[in-house]
Design an enzyme around this catalytic site. Structure first.
Site, PDB file in Angstrom:
ATOM      1  N   HIS A 148       0.866  -1.172   0.000  1.00 26.68           N
ATOM      2  CA  HIS A 148       0.000   0.000   0.000  1.00 26.68           C
ATOM      3  C   HIS A 148       0.907   1.228   0.000  1.00 26.68           C
ATOM      4  O   HIS A 148       2.040   1.177   0.489  1.00 26.68           O
ATOM      5  CB  HIS A 148      -0.873   0.070   1.252  1.00 26.68           C
ATOM      6  CG  HIS A 148      -1.820  -1.070   1.445  1.00 26.68           C
ATOM      7  ND1 HIS A 148      -1.443  -2.232   2.072  1.00 26.68           N
ATOM      8  CD2 HIS A 148      -3.130  -1.197   1.123  1.00 26.68           C
ATOM      9  CE1 HIS A 148      -2.483  -3.049   2.126  1.00 26.68           C
ATOM     10  NE2 HIS A 148      -3.522  -2.452   1.560  1.00 26.68           N
ATOM     11  N   ASP A 157      -6.065 -13.440   9.149  1.00 19.00           N
ATOM     12  CA  ASP A 157      -4.852 -13.338   8.322  1.00 19.00           C
ATOM     13  C   ASP A 157      -3.696 -14.175   8.857  1.00 19.00           C
ATOM     14  O   ASP A 157      -2.563 -13.718   8.975  1.00 19.00           O
ATOM     15  CB  ASP A 157      -4.406 -11.870   8.198  1.00 19.00           C
ATOM     16  CG  ASP A 157      -5.261 -11.071   7.248  1.00 19.00           C
ATOM     17  OD1 ASP A 157      -5.852 -11.677   6.338  1.00 19.00           O
ATOM     18  OD2 ASP A 157      -5.358  -9.843   7.413  1.00 19.00           O
ATOM     19  N   ASP A 164      -4.237 -13.923  -2.686  1.00 16.52           N
ATOM     20  CA  ASP A 164      -3.707 -13.537  -1.382  1.00 16.52           C
ATOM     21  C   ASP A 164      -3.764 -14.766  -0.487  1.00 16.52           C
ATOM     22  O   ASP A 164      -4.858 -15.273  -0.187  1.00 16.52           O
ATOM     23  CB  ASP A 164      -4.529 -12.398  -0.765  1.00 16.52           C
ATOM     24  CG  ASP A 164      -3.968 -11.031  -1.110  1.00 16.52           C
ATOM     25  OD1 ASP A 164      -3.104 -10.955  -2.004  1.00 16.52           O
ATOM     26  OD2 ASP A 164      -4.394 -10.039  -0.495  1.00 16.52           O
ATOM     27  N   HIS A 194     -10.951 -14.165   3.011  1.00 15.82           N
ATOM     28  CA  HIS A 194     -12.142 -13.473   2.526  1.00 15.82           C
ATOM     29  C   HIS A 194     -13.143 -14.480   1.952  1.00 15.82           C
ATOM     30  O   HIS A 194     -14.358 -14.305   2.109  1.00 15.82           O
ATOM     31  CB  HIS A 194     -11.762 -12.456   1.461  1.00 15.82           C
ATOM     32  CG  HIS A 194     -10.952 -11.315   1.974  1.00 15.82           C
ATOM     33  ND1 HIS A 194     -10.522 -10.279   1.168  1.00 15.82           N
ATOM     34  CD2 HIS A 194     -10.502 -11.016   3.219  1.00 15.82           C
ATOM     35  CE1 HIS A 194      -9.831  -9.408   1.891  1.00 15.82           C
ATOM     36  NE2 HIS A 194      -9.800  -9.842   3.126  1.00 15.82           N
ATOM     37  N   GLU A 210      -8.620 -13.911  -2.003  1.00 15.36           N
ATOM     38  CA  GLU A 210      -7.979 -14.169  -0.706  1.00 15.36           C
ATOM     39  C   GLU A 210      -8.683 -15.308   0.010  1.00 15.36           C
ATOM     40  O   GLU A 210      -9.910 -15.374   0.043  1.00 15.36           O
ATOM     41  CB  GLU A 210      -8.003 -12.927   0.174  1.00 15.36           C
ATOM     42  CG  GLU A 210      -7.386 -13.181   1.542  1.00 15.36           C
ATOM     43  CD  GLU A 210      -7.288 -11.957   2.413  1.00 15.36           C
ATOM     44  OE1 GLU A 210      -7.646 -12.038   3.597  1.00 15.36           O
ATOM     45  OE2 GLU A 210      -6.846 -10.906   1.906  1.00 15.36           O
ATOM     46  N   ASP A 253       2.268   2.062   3.380  1.00 12.30           N
ATOM     47  CA  ASP A 253       3.176   1.092   3.997  1.00 12.30           C
ATOM     48  C   ASP A 253       4.614   1.565   3.809  1.00 12.30           C
ATOM     49  O   ASP A 253       5.449   1.428   4.705  1.00 12.30           O
ATOM     50  CB  ASP A 253       3.054  -0.288   3.338  1.00 12.30           C
ATOM     51  CG  ASP A 253       1.675  -0.872   3.410  1.00 12.30           C
ATOM     52  OD1 ASP A 253       0.958  -0.573   4.386  1.00 12.30           O
ATOM     53  OD2 ASP A 253       1.305  -1.630   2.491  1.00 12.30           O
TER      54      ASP A 253
END
Length: 435
Positions: free
Chosen positions: A100, A308, A295, A270, A267, A103
């Protein structure tokens, strides 16, 4: 400065190795289905979880003290963090990273200051990428953390916020293109709603489509040739997000004429939060020709949110790799470890253990999936289940040549169909034998 002293380059040592800092299955040059493992996966490090996550949660402060943290200014701190990131990725043998915008560097007090900071960090990243050969799999913009986005970014009811989000995406696209990023991701972190009482859903979806078109057009006009990804997620932080699952996203892209430029970044966590399996979401994206990227992570069966965690379910990953191989692979993207070590994993070496385990797991799953396809009867059995559509009236039905009246007449001609077992347990046993 060395940020990970005492840790050498991680190499492949084979299945018999007991070395926790060696690959047992990920031999990057091993050919599977005509491609080396490194090309199948294009493994990437998630910059945010690996180098920005301090271990904090809603119930406690961070538990990790980063060796690259200092009391310097934002750019100096950002460069130290990036130096550590490239040391880590080089030792692990990762070819890619994902990021990002904020980040790489803390957001500035103004948009102009943020742009200056991002330019400084992309300069530093270009130097490190040139010296290491590490590349950007995809970049994105964080349009969900700042309070200005509490009601969404592209779907915000305030045009000033939408404009601010667009400006941030422009800068993130510029940074991605400056680093020769291969793709760009949109994750609608707050593109959804908490209550329909104060939400004009139709208008917000139209705004989101316009926003994506303008971002796509800008990047294409700048010469960007990569793929744009949408990452589905059903909820959290919004009660209901507009990118709920793969099928929802595909329908949205097709409705608004975005399907030629956009594909999906699926992901694992998700997928399970939406009530599906990872392999289901991969298959839905593949069916539409939109399986772009992955992901890699997992959730927790006892926790109903996006934890995660690093992947560790061999059965799940092997089934997912069957979808990947049958579909011909990912279209543009790779496997990004959008996962974080646990709050009580506080040693720098834990970052290596987590990634080594994840990379080995995907390699092991792909190897097993290839054996299933090449050496087991599973594919022939699956094809035989649909053999009645391969000739005669079944084939005519698939071609759309039979009317409903003709189907009615055909049904009368043969009476009650014979019951045919799906043999699900046999299929599962065949898969298990290859693990």
């Amino acid at each position: 400065m060395t940020y990970f002293p005492g840790i050498d380059s991680i190499v492949y040592e084979g299945p018999e190795s007991d070395n926790p800092l060696a690959f047992r299955f990920y031999d990057r040059n091993r050919l599977i289905a005509g491609k080396p493992l490194s090309e199948h996966f294009k493994f990437a490090c998630a910059y945010w979880h690996t180098f920005c996550n301090s271990g904090g949660d809603p119930f406690g402060a961070g538990t990790r003290s980063f060796p690259w943290s200092s009391d310097g200014d934002a750019i100096s701190n950002g460069k130290s963090k990036m130096d550590a990131a490239f040391e880590f990725m080089s030792k692990l043998g990762l070819d890619y990273f994902c990021f990002h915008d904020y980040d790489l560097i803390d957001e500035g007090a103004t948009l102009v200051e943020s742009e200056h900071r991002l330019m400084a960090m992309t300069d530093h990243a270009r130097d490190l990428m040139h010296s290491t050969g590490i590349k950007v799999l995809w970049g994105t913009a964080n349009l969900f953390s700042h309070p200005r986005y509490m009601n969404g970014a592209a779907t915000n009811p305030d045009f000033q916020v939408v404009s601010r989000a667009a400006a941030q995406v422009k800068l993130a696209l510029d940074a991605t293109m400056r680093l020769d990023g291969e793709n760009y991701v949109f994750w609608g972190g707050r593109e959804g709603y908490m209550s329909l009482l104060n939400t004009d859903m139709k208008r917000e979806l139209a705004h989101l489509a316009t926003f994506l078109h303008k971002a796509k057009d800008y990047a294409r006009n700048q010469g960007f040739q990569g793929t744009f990804f949408i990452e589905p997620k059903p909820c959290e932080p919004s009660k209901h997000q507009y990118d709920y699952d793969a099928a929802t996203v595909i329908g949205f892209l097709q409705e608004y004429g975005l399907d030629k430029d956009f594909k999906l970044n699926i992901e694992v966590n998700h997928a399970t939060l939406s009530g599906h399996t990872f392999q289901h979401e991969l298959q839905v994206a593949s069916n539409a020709g939109m399986l772009g990227s992955i992901d890699a992570n997992r959730g927790d069966n006892q926790n109903g949110w996006d934890t995660d965690q690093f992947p560790n379910n061999l059965y799940e990953i092997t089934e997912a790799m069957l979808v990947l191989l049958r579909s011909g692979g990912l279209q543009g993207g790779g496997v990004n470890f959008d996962a974080k070590v646990r709050r009580n994993s506080t040693d720098p070496v834990d970052l290596f253990h987590a990634h080594v385990g994840g990379m080995d797991l995907f390699a092991r799953g792909l190897i097993a999936a290839d054996r299933v396809l090449q050496s087991s009867p599973l594919e022939a059995m699956r094809s035989e289940r649909y053999a009645s559509f391969d000739a005669g009236k079944g084939a005519a039905f698939e071609r759309g040549e039979l009317s409903l009246s003709e189907l009615h007449a055909h049904a009368i001609s043969f009476g009650e169909p014979a019951q045919r077992s799906g043999h699900q347990e046999l299929y599962e046993n065949i898969l298990n034998r290859q693990l």
